[in-house]
Design an enzyme around this catalytic site. Structure first.
Site, short mmCIF file in Angstrom:
data_model
loop_
_atom_site.label_atom_id
_atom_site.label_comp_id
_atom_site.label_asym_id
_atom_site.label_seq_id
_atom_site.Cartn_x
_atom_site.Cartn_y
_atom_site.Cartn_z
N ARG A 16 39.17 42.74 49.16
CA ARG A 16 39.29 41.18 48.49
C ARG A 16 39.68 41.70 46.85
O ARG A 16 41.04 41.40 46.92
CB ARG A 16 37.73 40.64 48.42
CG ARG A 16 38.03 39.26 48.42
CD ARG A 16 38.08 38.60 46.97
NE ARG A 16 37.09 39.11 45.80
CZ ARG A 16 37.15 38.80 44.63
NH1 ARG A 16 38.25 38.44 44.31
NH2 ARG A 16 36.37 39.33 43.95
N ASP A 17 38.88 41.88 46.02
CA ASP A 17 39.18 41.98 44.64
C ASP A 17 40.29 43.06 44.61
O ASP A 17 41.20 42.86 43.52
CB ASP A 17 38.04 42.35 43.73
CG ASP A 17 38.33 41.90 42.42
OD1 ASP A 17 39.23 41.25 42.34
OD2 ASP A 17 37.46 42.68 41.54
N HIS A 208 29.80 44.04 38.46
CA HIS A 208 31.03 44.24 38.91
C HIS A 208 31.86 44.72 37.77
O HIS A 208 32.09 44.00 36.85
CB HIS A 208 31.47 42.95 39.40
CG HIS A 208 32.95 42.67 39.83
ND1 HIS A 208 33.43 42.64 41.27
CD2 HIS A 208 34.20 42.71 39.15
CE1 HIS A 208 34.69 42.53 41.21
NE2 HIS A 208 34.90 42.56 39.93
N HIS A 210 35.49 46.52 35.77
CA HIS A 210 36.63 47.09 35.93
C HIS A 210 36.93 48.11 34.95
O HIS A 210 36.48 48.31 33.81
CB HIS A 210 37.72 45.85 35.76
CG HIS A 210 37.78 44.93 37.05
ND1 HIS A 210 39.17 44.89 37.62
CD2 HIS A 210 37.05 44.12 37.59
CE1 HIS A 210 38.94 44.21 38.70
NE2 HIS A 210 37.60 43.51 38.50
N CYS A 241 47.61 45.53 39.17
CA CYS A 241 48.99 45.21 39.57
C CYS A 241 49.72 46.15 38.60
O CYS A 241 49.89 46.24 37.49
CB CYS A 241 49.34 43.79 39.21
SG CYS A 241 51.00 43.41 39.25
N ASN A 250 39.41 47.81 39.94
CA ASN A 250 37.98 47.88 40.00
C ASN A 250 37.50 49.33 39.83
O ASN A 250 38.57 50.24 39.84
CB ASN A 250 37.28 47.56 41.32
CG ASN A 250 37.59 46.08 41.68
OD1 ASN A 250 38.55 45.65 42.25
ND2 ASN A 250 36.79 45.34 41.28
MG MG Z 1 37.35 41.54 39.66
#
Ligand code: MG
Length: 312
Positions: A16-17, A208, A210, A241, A250
């Site tokens: 997903r992420d 969560h 990054h 990206c 992540n």
């Molecule tokens: Mg995220």
């Protein structure tokens, strides 16, 4: 506290992420194979897709199809991200086990991400949480950009805690704290987790992170030391990206798992199988990924000439 007593659950968010921020759109069967391999490596909770508007996130347009193709196992929980009631209804129709909802700690980012101010997303969460409970679907909630906002800068801890009070009214199975843009540092993680735990005792906390500013693993370590129940990570560290230099993935499941394994933290996940999957994923994407373990390898084996000395 002995290291061997610690358990942390890794939530794989790559499908997903990770994939939602990659420029390529992987074919649905490849996504399903990715998830299947992650399960085979021992991951038991996976964020597999999001039910958002396909025009906004074309990478997730096949949400229903992905869910339909997943192996059904009693010991695995699939999570789908939803941002509003419409998304929840789509998720519910697939028979998904758990939904995750996000509310952003700053209004500007919430508006950009979800099209409404934070208070509206909180209202939507409470409505969804109630509907999920009635339908027997687990529901978790994540406070996004809790460590800093790309538009408003500093997010005061008091703002996060006020949001904790509000979202806890929905009785989530887990409360998430997300550093969506990778600005947090370990001391901030420790302080926030302690404050959130005091404010909402008993609810399992999920973090969560990054790796945007290379503090992701350090933050994960701080979160483990503070006793979080689960950590999000993506295999290969995907999610960055390559066309947007500021966007970074992540924390890599590969590198996180190495750190946890060597620290005696039990996860139930196999590092060799994660690395294998990470390499497979690179082949699917046709390029390298940020994780370092697939490049460096696991802890070095004793070389032949040192074996006798080591044994004596
Ligand atoms: Mg995220």
């Amino acid at each position: 506290m002995t290291a061997s007593a610690r358990h942390v659950s890794i939530i794989e968010v790559g499908p997903r992420d990770g994939l939602q921020s990659e420029p390529e759109i992987l074919p649905t069967p490849v996504k399903i194979e990715f998830i299947r391999r992650a399960i085979d490596a021992g991951l038991r909770r996976l964020e597999v897709t999001s039910f958002v508007h396909p025009k906004r996130v074309p990478q997730m347009a096949d949400a229903e199809e992905v869910i339909r193709g997943l192996p059904q196992r009693d010991d695995v929980t699939y999570i789908g991200l939803v941002l509003n009631r419409k998304g929840f209804e789509r998720a519910q129709a697939t028979g998904i086990h758990e939904i995750g909802m996000a509310v952003v700690a700053s209004d500007t980012y919430n508006q950009r991400n979800q099209g409404v101010p934070t208070a509206e997303s909180v209202k939507a969460w409470l409505d969804i949480a109630k509907a999920a409970k009635a339908a027997g679907i687990r529901a978790n909630v994540m406070i996004s950009s809790a460590f800093g906002c790309p538009y408003e800068g500093e997010v005061p801890l008091s703002r996060v805690l006020a949001l904790v009070d509000q979202v806890m009214e929905g009785d989530p199975v887990e409360l998430g704290l997300a550093d969506s843009i990778g600005v947090g540092v370990p001391d901030q993680v420790t302080e926030m987790i302690e404050a959130v735990r005091a404010r909402a005792p008993g609810v399992p906390i999920r973090c969560h992170f990054h790796n945007t500013r290379n503090t992701g693993l350090a933050n994960a370590q701080a979160a483990v030391a503070a006793g979080v129940a689960s950590l999000d990570a993506s295999i290969g560290g995907i999610g960055g990206c390559p066309f947007a230099p500021a966007a970074t993935g992540n924390i890599p499941t590969d590198d996180l798992l190495y750190m946890l394994d060597r620290s005696g933290v039990v996860t139930g996940v196999s590092l060799p199988k994660i690395i294998e999957t990470s390499q497979w994923l690179q082949a699917q994407l046709g390029r390298g990924t940020p994780a370092l373990l697939p490049k460096a390898g696991i802890f070095p084996q004793v070389a032949e000439q040192f074996r006798a000395a080591a044994a004596s």
